[in-house]
Scaffold this motif. Sequence first.
Motif, mmCIF file in Angstrom:
data_model
loop_
_atom_site.group_PDB
_atom_site.id
_atom_site.type_symbol
_atom_site.label_atom_id
_atom_site.label_comp_id
_atom_site.label_asym_id
_atom_site.label_seq_id
_atom_site.Cartn_x
_atom_site.Cartn_y
_atom_site.Cartn_z
ATOM 1 N N GLY A 189 0.824 -1.211 0.000
ATOM 2 C CA GLY A 189 0.000 0.000 0.000
ATOM 3 C C GLY A 189 0.856 1.258 0.000
ATOM 4 N N GLN A 190 1.937 1.250 0.760
ATOM 5 C CA GLN A 190 2.857 2.384 0.758
ATOM 6 C C GLN A 190 3.481 2.574 -0.623
ATOM 7 N N ALA A 191 3.851 1.473 -1.268
ATOM 8 C CA ALA A 191 4.443 1.550 -2.613
ATOM 9 C C ALA A 191 3.431 2.106 -3.613
ATOM 10 N N ALA A 192 2.185 1.668 -3.516
ATOM 11 C CA ALA A 192 1.146 2.166 -4.421
ATOM 12 C C ALA A 192 0.901 3.660 -4.197
ATOM 13 N N TYR A 193 0.906 4.081 -2.944
ATOM 14 C CA TYR A 193 0.733 5.496 -2.622
ATOM 15 C C TYR A 193 1.883 6.316 -3.186
ATOM 16 N N LEU A 194 3.096 5.831 -2.988
ATOM 17 C CA LEU A 194 4.276 6.528 -3.493
ATOM 18 C C LEU A 194 4.242 6.606 -5.025
ATOM 19 N N ARG A 195 3.799 5.542 -5.673
ATOM 20 C CA ARG A 195 3.654 5.570 -7.130
ATOM 21 C C ARG A 195 2.696 6.673 -7.548
ATOM 22 N N GLY A 196 1.580 6.788 -6.841
ATOM 23 C CA GLY A 196 0.619 7.841 -7.142
ATOM 24 C C GLY A 196 1.206 9.235 -6.974
ATOM 25 N N LEU A 197 1.978 9.429 -5.907
ATOM 26 C CA LEU A 197 2.641 10.721 -5.692
ATOM 27 C C LEU A 197 3.613 11.047 -6.823
ATOM 28 N N ILE A 198 4.392 10.076 -7.204
ATOM 29 C CA ILE A 198 5.386 10.280 -8.261
ATOM 30 C C ILE A 198 4.695 10.594 -9.595
ATOM 31 N N GLN A 199 3.658 9.866 -9.906
ATOM 32 C CA GLN A 199 2.999 10.038 -11.197
ATOM 33 C C GLN A 199 2.155 11.306 -11.266
ATOM 34 N N SER A 200 1.765 11.824 -10.101
ATOM 35 C CA SER A 200 0.961 13.053 -10.112
ATOM 36 C C SER A 200 1.834 14.310 -10.087
ATOM 37 N N ALA A 201 3.132 14.138 -9.832
ATOM 38 C CA ALA A 201 4.039 15.294 -9.738
ATOM 39 C C ALA A 201 4.317 15.885 -11.113
#
Length: 169
Positions: A157-169
Amino acid sequence: MHAQDILIDAYTRIQEEVHAAVEGLGPDDLNHRPGPDANSIAWLIWHLTRVQDDHVAGAFGLDQVWLTQDWEKRFDLGLKPRDIGYGHTSAQVAKVRVDSPELLTGYYDAVHAQTLASLHGLTSGDLEHIVDENWDPPVTLGVRLVSVLADDLQHVGQAAYLRGLIQSA
């Protein structure tokens, strides 16, 4: 539905989420740390896989896939062979760098295959077997398997959240 079926379903869901968290990412995204002491997607997926490999192998009296299938050499992280990432310093987290999602999913899939093979044939009585007497109360196989599930789900879940942060930047 039997406990064995529930465990197989749960571990298969982790596999699906691991793939979803890393597929299509390049090295920069996999190794990105949003802060100087934060974990990367690569570290999170590597760590959750190491925990599953170590704990499930130990509970069933098996060898770790990390060592028997040369994943330690393929990753070439410069860490101790049995390191699972628990208590890593920021410098140790920084050592866990990968160039492709396939390395992470390949290792996870190999661990997943060993986990599923271990779960097939499991009976409800097996879940009461003590696998670790270093705790009070001693840890049963059922508790160990649920503990690994909880840890893996948190980290994916942390990895998925981090992916979302990276892709939304």
